[in-house]
Design a protein around this motif. Structure first.
Motif, short mmCIF file in Angstrom:
data_model
loop_
_atom_site.label_atom_id
_atom_site.label_comp_id
_atom_site.label_asym_id
_atom_site.label_seq_id
_atom_site.Cartn_x
_atom_site.Cartn_y
_atom_site.Cartn_z
N GLY A 29 76.69 45.84 -24.83
CA GLY A 29 76.72 45.19 -23.54
C GLY A 29 77.31 43.66 -23.64
O GLY A 29 78.00 43.31 -22.92
N THR B 184 78.34 52.60 -27.29
CA THR B 184 78.04 52.61 -25.85
C THR B 184 79.13 52.25 -24.95
O THR B 184 79.06 52.72 -23.84
N HIS B 185 80.31 51.98 -25.47
CA HIS B 185 81.51 51.76 -24.26
C HIS B 185 82.80 52.54 -24.81
O HIS B 185 83.83 52.59 -24.25
N SER C 20 74.52 38.51 -20.37
CA SER C 20 74.45 39.86 -20.63
C SER C 20 73.54 40.68 -19.73
O SER C 20 72.85 40.11 -18.74
N ALA C 21 73.27 41.95 -20.03
CA ALA C 21 72.54 42.86 -19.09
C ALA C 21 71.18 42.22 -18.92
O ALA C 21 70.79 42.51 -17.91
N ALA D 48 80.84 43.68 -23.87
CA ALA D 48 81.50 44.17 -22.85
C ALA D 48 81.35 42.67 -21.64
O ALA D 48 82.36 42.70 -21.05
N ALA D 49 80.12 42.40 -21.49
CA ALA D 49 80.27 41.01 -20.97
C ALA D 49 81.23 40.01 -21.34
O ALA D 49 81.85 39.38 -20.40
N HIS E 286 79.15 48.38 -29.74
CA HIS E 286 80.08 48.70 -28.84
C HIS E 286 80.82 49.74 -28.61
O HIS E 286 80.86 50.18 -27.65
N ALA F 280 72.24 49.25 -27.10
CA ALA F 280 72.97 48.89 -25.69
C ALA F 280 73.09 47.51 -25.37
O ALA F 280 73.85 47.19 -24.72
#
Length: 277
Positions: free
Chosen positions: A81, A113-114, A8-9, A84-85, A110, A77
């Protein structure tokens, strides 16, 4: 079932598993509080011949990393993320996201944020709508994990006993011995510090679900003692394209208590989403 991992981020390693034909309609299954991806075994067993299924272990759970910093579990976030990852690492395009219980918080992160333009749909199973000070009394049942302090203690024997009680309270009828033991074992992989941090934020998910544009399905056991059925009805009503399905006599784990019906409802929704605008 093939096991993978991605970062992840913030560098947290996330474990996830895939099964089924990658060219088939895609479903990402997101477990609940203090659980792990293998809890979806009954669903993947029934649907892997028709769908590409991905299950992940959330941060702090299962085989994924378990950061010590509480901020790793309160940052929207980061949760957004994480999903998303996994979507990117698994090569998913227009998946249906399925969230059990706390998984609703992760999906909302999600969405916030996306967005949802890349999603085919969202399914909530016993999903929550708020945590911390934003949670209202009508949203929780008598077996809510927020009501048992022993679930968060560093005392292992007390935490194990409380976890055993919690898993038992998730279903109306007792699970078979092997399934019950497996669920308790998966729960115990989530350490006390992560359990405490998961509910540390004050967050109302309702505005996020009210802004969702993709199709939504809310499945909720009408005998749920962990998250009230009223919460499920409210979630479906918030979604502009939402639908509520109540399971009579079923508790907090409909995919375990009535696995055939749950798999059929998920399959029908996912198939319909492939042609939805």
């Amino acid at each position: 079932m093939t096991t993978h991992s991605t970062l992840s981020a913030d560098g947290t390693r996330l474990a996830f598993r895939t099964t089924g034909d990658p060219a088939a309609p895609q479903v990402l299954l997101i477990h609940g509080w203090s659980q792990a991806g293998p809890c979806w075994q009954a669903t993947t067993d029934r649907l892997s011949d028709r769908f590409h299924l991905v299950t992940l272990d959330l941060r702090g759970h299962g085989a994924s990393d378990k950061p010590e910093d509480p901020a790793a579990y309160t940052d929207t976030a980061l949760w957004g993320g994480d999903i998303a990852a996994v979507i990117a690492a698994a090569g998913l395009t227009r998946p249906v996201l399925v969230g059990w219980s706390y998984g609703s918080r992760v999906i909302a992160a999600h969405l916030a944020t996306h967005g949802d333009a890349h999603l085919a749909g969202v399914v909530l199973a016993g999903g929550i709508l708020a945590i911390g000070k934003a949670r209202e009394d009508w949203m929780v049942g008598p077996a809510s994990p927020g009501l048992d302090r022993d679930l968060y203690t560093d005392d292992l024997s007390r935490r194990l006993a409380a976890t055993s009680r919690f898993v038992a309270a998730c279903t109306t009828d007792p699970l078979d011995r092997e399934t019950y033991a497996g669920m308790v074992g998966l729960n115990m992989l989530c350490p006390a510090h992560a359990r405490r941090a998961l509910f540390a934020a004050d967050l109302d998910l309702r505005p996020t679900y009210a802004a969702m544009t993709c199709p939504g399905l809310v499945i909720h056991g009408l005998s749920d003692k962990v998250v009230s059925p009223e919460t499920g009805r409210a979630a479906a009503a918030l979604m502009p394209r939402g639908r509520f399905t109540g399971y009579e006599g079923i508790g907090h784990a409909p995919f375990l208590e009535d696995p055939d019906r749950f798999a059929a409802d998920l399959a029908d929704f996912t198939t319909a989403c492939q042609t939805a605008p």
